[in-house]
Design a protein around this motif. Structure first.
Motif, mmCIF file in Angstrom:
data_model
loop_
_atom_site.group_PDB
_atom_site.id
_atom_site.type_symbol
_atom_site.label_atom_id
_atom_site.label_comp_id
_atom_site.label_asym_id
_atom_site.label_seq_id
_atom_site.Cartn_x
_atom_site.Cartn_y
_atom_site.Cartn_z
ATOM 1 N N THR A 46 -71.977 12.388 24.871
ATOM 2 C CA THR A 46 -70.476 12.471 25.234
ATOM 3 C C THR A 46 -70.543 12.350 26.735
ATOM 4 O OG1 THR A 46 -69.972 14.056 23.343
ATOM 5 C CG2 THR A 46 -68.573 14.262 25.237
ATOM 6 N N ARG A 47 -69.666 11.697 27.226
ATOM 7 C CA ARG A 47 -69.212 11.510 28.725
ATOM 8 C C ARG A 47 -69.098 12.923 29.408
ATOM 9 N NH1 ARG A 47 -69.651 7.267 31.567
ATOM 10 N NH2 ARG A 47 -69.455 6.077 29.769
ATOM 11 N N TYR A 48 -69.776 13.181 30.565
ATOM 12 C CA TYR A 48 -69.548 14.348 31.018
ATOM 13 C C TYR A 48 -68.189 14.380 31.775
ATOM 14 C CZ TYR A 48 -69.927 18.263 34.500
ATOM 15 O OH TYR A 48 -69.725 19.335 35.196
ATOM 16 N N ASP A 49 -67.540 15.444 31.571
ATOM 17 C CA ASP A 49 -66.460 15.871 32.443
ATOM 18 C C ASP A 49 -66.495 17.225 33.254
ATOM 19 O OD1 ASP A 49 -63.594 16.398 33.275
ATOM 20 O OD2 ASP A 49 -62.989 14.807 32.180
ATOM 21 N N ALA A 50 -66.316 17.246 34.278
ATOM 22 C CA ALA A 50 -66.190 18.624 35.256
ATOM 23 C C ALA A 50 -65.333 19.456 34.584
ATOM 24 C CB ALA A 50 -66.194 18.449 36.606
ATOM 25 N N ASP A 51 -64.306 19.046 34.072
ATOM 26 C CA ASP A 51 -63.408 20.002 33.696
ATOM 27 C C ASP A 51 -63.560 20.172 32.039
ATOM 28 O OD1 ASP A 51 -60.380 21.173 33.195
ATOM 29 O OD2 ASP A 51 -60.422 19.798 31.427
ATOM 30 N N PHE A 52 -63.994 21.674 31.704
ATOM 31 C CA PHE A 52 -64.551 21.975 30.483
ATOM 32 C C PHE A 52 -63.591 21.582 29.161
ATOM 33 C CE2 PHE A 52 -64.663 25.032 27.071
ATOM 34 C CZ PHE A 52 -65.846 24.815 26.346
ATOM 35 N N ALA A 53 -62.314 21.948 29.586
ATOM 36 C CA ALA A 53 -61.458 21.503 28.069
ATOM 37 C C ALA A 53 -61.683 20.184 27.751
ATOM 38 C CB ALA A 53 -59.961 21.988 28.507
ATOM 39 N N SER A 54 -61.552 19.303 28.704
ATOM 40 C CA SER A 54 -61.747 17.854 28.326
ATOM 41 C C SER A 54 -62.897 17.433 27.813
ATOM 42 C CB SER A 54 -61.133 17.112 29.789
ATOM 43 O OG SER A 54 -60.052 17.268 30.444
ATOM 44 N N PHE A 55 -64.138 17.861 28.306
ATOM 45 C CA PHE A 55 -65.278 17.540 27.814
ATOM 46 C C PHE A 55 -65.622 18.302 26.364
ATOM 47 C CE2 PHE A 55 -69.649 19.065 26.761
ATOM 48 C CZ PHE A 55 -70.141 17.798 26.862
ATOM 49 N N GLU A 56 -64.961 19.597 26.185
ATOM 50 C CA GLU A 56 -65.046 20.276 24.929
ATOM 51 C C GLU A 56 -64.464 19.587 23.723
ATOM 52 O OE1 GLU A 56 -63.898 24.559 23.070
ATOM 53 O OE2 GLU A 56 -62.639 23.664 24.510
ATOM 54 N N ALA A 57 -63.206 18.813 24.098
ATOM 55 C CA ALA A 57 -62.340 18.111 23.272
ATOM 56 C C ALA A 57 -63.177 16.655 22.678
ATOM 57 C CB ALA A 57 -61.105 17.808 24.087
ATOM 58 N N ALA A 58 -63.758 16.019 23.893
ATOM 59 C CA ALA A 58 -64.370 14.903 23.711
ATOM 60 C C ALA A 58 -65.820 14.992 22.800
ATOM 61 C CB ALA A 58 -64.737 14.273 24.940
ATOM 62 N N ALA A 59 -66.313 16.266 23.010
ATOM 63 C CA ALA A 59 -67.721 16.611 22.547
ATOM 64 C C ALA A 59 -67.375 16.986 21.023
ATOM 65 C CB ALA A 59 -68.441 17.537 23.039
ATOM 66 N N THR A 60 -66.380 17.635 20.627
ATOM 67 C CA THR A 60 -65.866 18.168 19.260
ATOM 68 C C THR A 60 -65.566 17.006 18.524
ATOM 69 O OG1 THR A 60 -65.216 20.140 20.200
ATOM 70 C CG2 THR A 60 -64.205 19.429 18.025
ATOM 71 N N ARG A 61 -64.646 16.002 19.057
ATOM 72 C CA ARG A 61 -64.415 14.819 18.238
ATOM 73 C C ARG A 61 -65.713 14.014 17.995
ATOM 74 N NH1 ARG A 61 -60.334 14.297 22.310
ATOM 75 N NH2 ARG A 61 -61.871 12.783 23.360
ATOM 76 N N ASP A 62 -66.732 13.905 18.740
ATOM 77 C CA ASP A 62 -67.934 13.373 18.693
ATOM 78 C C ASP A 62 -68.881 13.816 17.580
ATOM 79 O OD1 ASP A 62 -67.698 11.240 20.595
ATOM 80 O OD2 ASP A 62 -68.396 12.046 22.063
ATOM 81 N N ILE A 63 -68.916 15.121 17.700
ATOM 82 C CA ILE A 63 -69.605 16.229 16.682
ATOM 83 C C ILE A 63 -68.979 15.814 15.391
ATOM 84 C CG2 ILE A 63 -70.383 18.166 16.188
ATOM 85 C CD1 ILE A 63 -70.594 18.866 19.156
ATOM 86 N N GLU A 64 -67.808 16.030 15.217
ATOM 87 C CA GLU A 64 -67.051 15.876 13.832
ATOM 88 C C GLU A 64 -67.178 14.677 13.268
ATOM 89 O OE1 GLU A 64 -63.117 17.280 14.808
ATOM 90 O OE2 GLU A 64 -63.557 19.244 14.418
#
Length: 219
Positions: free
Chosen positions: A104-122
């Motif tokens: 998952t591409r890193y984002d310094a904003d946690f909420a943005s990263f969390e949303a992207a990582a959650t999508r990738d994991i699912e």
């Protein structure tokens, strides 16, 4: 797009150490620490959020703070340091009882990263391919999670990986001790770019992020 910026060995104060641990005495080392995540775990549970994206974000945030953890060789074998790096990590397929490696591409904003990582994991949690997500960037570092195993030491034996400079992380099962929740984190680094001082600074940054979770988790 992140760039691999050249490291000038003629002026770098660790050039002699770098050459010694890369060519004369090729040396990687690993160690395991137990991060106190008591407050973080409780905050995640109360908000209904998953721990893994938060753990990945903490690792990526800490790694991106320090140049020595973002170093790599270019196609010609010259040393450089990435502007930014991204976590590549494992996801478990419960039905197949195997895992896949995604990123998952890193984002310094946690909420943005969390949303992207959650999508990738699912999306890839039921994948059967080893690497189901294409396009892994060259500026990535590896993370594995073994949430079923509590450990106090963990070592990866990677023959021929003496030119792999990126750190490697392995996360274990929570440990409950004296009223605290601890997260085992095994860290493997290359001595050519990372001394004990740098490793200690990395661990301090991770603990700081865990302890100060309110500053980023509530964003």
């Amino acid at each position: 797009m992140a760039e691999l910026r050249p490291v000038d060995l003629a002026t770098w104060n660790r050039a002699e150490h770098f050459r010694h641990y890369l060519d004369r005495v090729p040396c990687t080392y690993s160690f395991t620490v137990h991060l106190d995540v008591t407050g973080l775990r409780a905050a995640l549970a109360s908000s209904g959020r998953k721990a893994y994206p938060a753990q990945l974000w903490m690792l990526a945030t800490a790694v991106n703070r320090f140049r020595e953890l973002r170093m790599a060789f270019d196609a010609d074998g010259a040393l450089g340091a990435w502007d930014e790096v991204h976590p590549a990590y494992t996801v478990f397929n419960r039905e197949a009882e195997t895992f896949s490696g995604i990123w998952t591409r890193y984002d310094a904003d946690f909420a943005s990263f969390e949303a992207a990582a959650t999508r990738d994991i699912e999306e890839h949690s039921r994948a059967t391919r080893f690497f189901p997500k294409d396009g892994r960037p060259p500026n990535a570092f590896d993370v594995s999670s073994i949430p079923w195993l509590e450990f106090s030491a963990f070592t990866l034996d990677i023959p021929g990986a003496v030119r792999h400079l990126a750190p490697i992380f392995t996360l274990g099962r929570y440990v409950e001790r004296d009223g605290a929740t601890l997260l085992p984190v095994a860290i493997q680094v290359h001595h050519a770019v990372c001394d004990g001082y740098h490793a200690g600074r990395l661990v301090a940054a991770l603990q700081e992020l865990a302890t100060g979770h309110e500053a980023w988790l509530s964003r």
